[in-house]
Design a protein around this motif. Structure first.
Motif, mmCIF file in Angstrom:
data_model
loop_
_atom_site.group_PDB
_atom_site.id
_atom_site.type_symbol
_atom_site.label_atom_id
_atom_site.label_comp_id
_atom_site.label_asym_id
_atom_site.label_seq_id
_atom_site.Cartn_x
_atom_site.Cartn_y
_atom_site.Cartn_z
ATOM 1 N N SER A 1 0.824 -1.217 0.000
ATOM 2 C CA SER A 1 0.000 0.000 0.000
ATOM 3 C C SER A 1 0.857 1.265 0.000
ATOM 4 O O SER A 1 0.469 2.289 -0.576
ATOM 5 C CB SER A 1 -0.960 0.000 1.194
ATOM 6 N N GLU A 2 2.035 1.217 0.634
ATOM 7 C CA GLU A 2 2.935 2.375 0.640
ATOM 8 C C GLU A 2 3.525 2.604 -0.749
ATOM 9 O O GLU A 2 3.606 3.743 -1.213
ATOM 10 C CB GLU A 2 4.052 2.174 1.656
ATOM 11 N N ARG B 1 -8.430 1.759 -3.580
ATOM 12 C CA ARG B 1 -8.655 2.996 -4.332
ATOM 13 C C ARG B 1 -8.795 4.250 -3.461
ATOM 14 O O ARG B 1 -9.434 5.224 -3.848
ATOM 15 C CB ARG B 1 -9.868 2.846 -5.243
ATOM 16 N N VAL B 2 -8.185 4.212 -2.271
ATOM 17 C CA VAL B 2 -8.253 5.357 -1.356
ATOM 18 C C VAL B 2 -6.855 5.675 -0.838
ATOM 19 O O VAL B 2 -6.139 4.784 -0.390
ATOM 20 C CB VAL B 2 -9.189 5.038 -0.156
ATOM 21 N N TYR B 3 -6.463 6.961 -0.897
ATOM 22 C CA TYR B 3 -5.218 7.413 -0.295
ATOM 23 C C TYR B 3 -5.461 7.640 1.198
ATOM 24 O O TYR B 3 -6.510 8.148 1.599
ATOM 25 C CB TYR B 3 -4.738 8.721 -0.930
ATOM 26 N N ASP B 4 -4.484 7.273 2.002
ATOM 27 C CA ASP B 4 -4.589 7.431 3.452
ATOM 28 C C ASP B 4 -3.192 7.594 4.029
ATOM 29 O O ASP B 4 -2.198 7.516 3.308
ATOM 30 C CB ASP B 4 -5.283 6.203 4.048
ATOM 31 N N PHE C 1 3.289 4.460 -9.859
ATOM 32 C CA PHE C 1 2.963 3.146 -10.413
ATOM 33 C C PHE C 1 1.506 3.113 -10.853
ATOM 34 O O PHE C 1 0.606 3.297 -10.039
ATOM 35 C CB PHE C 1 3.219 2.056 -9.371
ATOM 36 N N THR C 2 1.309 2.880 -12.149
ATOM 37 C CA THR C 2 -0.048 2.839 -12.689
ATOM 38 C C THR C 2 -0.305 1.504 -13.386
ATOM 39 O O THR C 2 0.618 0.827 -13.824
ATOM 40 C CB THR C 2 -0.272 3.977 -13.704
ATOM 41 N N PRO D 1 -3.886 4.388 -10.638
ATOM 42 C CA PRO D 1 -2.875 3.875 -9.694
ATOM 43 C C PRO D 1 -3.032 2.370 -9.466
ATOM 44 O O PRO D 1 -4.148 1.843 -9.460
ATOM 45 C CB PRO D 1 -3.163 4.639 -8.400
ATOM 46 N N ILE D 2 -1.903 1.695 -9.282
ATOM 47 C CA ILE D 2 -1.941 0.270 -8.965
ATOM 48 C C ILE D 2 -2.619 0.095 -7.615
ATOM 49 O O ILE D 2 -2.297 0.790 -6.652
ATOM 50 C CB ILE D 2 -0.511 -0.321 -8.912
ATOM 51 N N ASN D 3 -3.569 -0.815 -7.568
ATOM 52 C CA ASN D 3 -4.253 -1.147 -6.330
ATOM 53 C C ASN D 3 -3.686 -2.478 -5.833
ATOM 54 O O ASN D 3 -3.844 -3.496 -6.510
ATOM 55 C CB ASN D 3 -5.755 -1.257 -6.586
#
Length: 179
Positions: free
Chosen positions: A39-40, A65-68, A104-105, A111-113
């Motif tokens: 996730s990082e 699909r969420v930035y945190d 990274f896409t 964005p890569i999930n």
């Protein structure tokens, strides 16, 4: 790690059936850059990479699909990159980049999930005849190899994980002094 990286480097993706350098770079960073959690790595934006100084700044995560924020306060850190990682990221960097652009896409440009990238990860392991394990095991590879070559204090600084925790989880895999 080398076999998995070679698989991602040569695998053909999408409608046009061509290699997708972002997938290879994503896996490379997971294996060799600071023991990042998936996730990082997925949360990295170009503003978080200093190619000239060889630094990567962990400031956010991206999952479902969420930035945190990163998982814990210690996870917010500066990572020193290996020269090979700098070279791979420099080759991936677009000519015209905005600071908030994800590093990274997917083949679709999003964005890569990490949750959905796991399917590609498992495909690589099966194709290579490697026992299937989670994407998070790349952090374990970084920790054990880093401890073996650079020492536990270096791994602790790079990963943001307390040395006691590292000893608890990785001491079993650390070769003894006799070899």
């Amino acid at each position: 790690a080398r076999r998995i990286l070679a698989w991602f480097q040569t695998r053909r993706w999408g409608m046009h059936r061509r290699p997708h350098p972002a997938y290879h770079a994503f896996v490379h960073v997971l294996f060799w850059a600071g023991g990042l959690r998936p996730s990082e790595a997925a949360g990295l934006q170009w503003q978080d990479i200093d190619l000239r100084r060889g630094l990567l700044y962990v400031r956010r995560s991206f999952y479902l699909r969420v930035y945190d924020r990163p998982k814990c306060p210690g996870a917010k850190r500066t990572v020193h990159l290996l020269p090979e990682t700098v070279r791979i990221l420099a080759a991936l960097c677009p000519l015209h980049v905005t600071p908030e652009q994800p590093v990274f896409t997917c083949t679709t440009g999003t964005p890569i999930n990490p949750a959905s990238f796991g399917d590609h990860w498992h495909d690589s392991l099966r194709a290579l005849g490697i026992r299937v394990r989670g994407l998070y095991c790349t952090k374990d590879t970084f920790a054990t190899e880093g401890w073996r070559t650079m020492g536990m204090d270096w791994v602790s600084a790079q990963t943001g994980v307390d040395a006691r925790t590292l000893k608890k989880h990785y001491a079993l895999w650390k070769p003894d002094e006799s070899g």
